[in-house]
Design a protein around this motif. Structure first.
Motif, short mmCIF file in Angstrom:
data_model
loop_
_atom_site.label_atom_id
_atom_site.label_comp_id
_atom_site.label_asym_id
_atom_site.label_seq_id
_atom_site.Cartn_x
_atom_site.Cartn_y
_atom_site.Cartn_z
N GLU A 66 0.82 -1.21 0.00
CA GLU A 66 0.00 0.00 0.00
C GLU A 66 0.86 1.27 0.00
O GLU A 66 0.58 2.22 -0.72
N LYS A 67 1.91 1.28 0.79
CA LYS A 67 2.82 2.44 0.82
C LYS A 67 3.46 2.65 -0.55
O LYS A 67 3.57 3.78 -1.01
N PHE A 68 3.88 1.57 -1.18
CA PHE A 68 4.49 1.68 -2.50
C PHE A 68 3.49 2.23 -3.52
O PHE A 68 3.80 3.13 -4.27
N LEU A 69 2.26 1.70 -3.49
CA LEU A 69 1.25 2.14 -4.44
C LEU A 69 0.87 3.61 -4.24
O LEU A 69 0.61 4.32 -5.19
N GLU A 70 0.87 4.06 -2.99
CA GLU A 70 0.59 5.47 -2.71
C GLU A 70 1.64 6.38 -3.36
O GLU A 70 1.34 7.45 -3.85
N LYS A 71 2.88 5.93 -3.34
CA LYS A 71 3.97 6.72 -3.90
C LYS A 71 3.90 6.83 -5.42
O LYS A 71 4.26 7.85 -5.99
N ILE A 72 3.47 5.76 -6.07
CA ILE A 72 3.50 5.76 -7.54
C ILE A 72 2.20 6.24 -8.17
O ILE A 72 2.18 6.55 -9.36
#
Length: 73
Positions: A66-72
């Motif tokens: 989820e953190k990764f997806l928020e960034k991209i």
């Protein structure tokens, strides 16, 4: 762990899940630098974004995804 990881992969659209038995496919161990199991490797657009070895929880994996997806996005 395997069934829970498979269920987690279904939560993400366009994700693919590939369980690999390194005993039956030892060449994979060398290619992906897998020295102990279990190992979870997550790729995004062909780039390794996460590698978890031995002790990890589904909630930890989900949180990091989820953190990764928020960034991209």
């Amino acid at each position: 762990m395997l069934p829970r990881l498979e269920e987690l992969s279904k939560e993400y659209e366009n994700s693919k899940f590939f369980p690999i038995d390194t005993k039956k496919n030892p060449e994979v161990s060398g290619e992906f630098l897998v020295f102990v199991t279990p190992v979870l490797i997550i790729y995004y657009d062909g780039i390794e974004i996460m590698k978890k070895v031995r002790f990890f929880s589904i909630s930890e994996i989900k949180s990091e995804i989820e953190k990764f997806l928020e960034k991209i996005l």
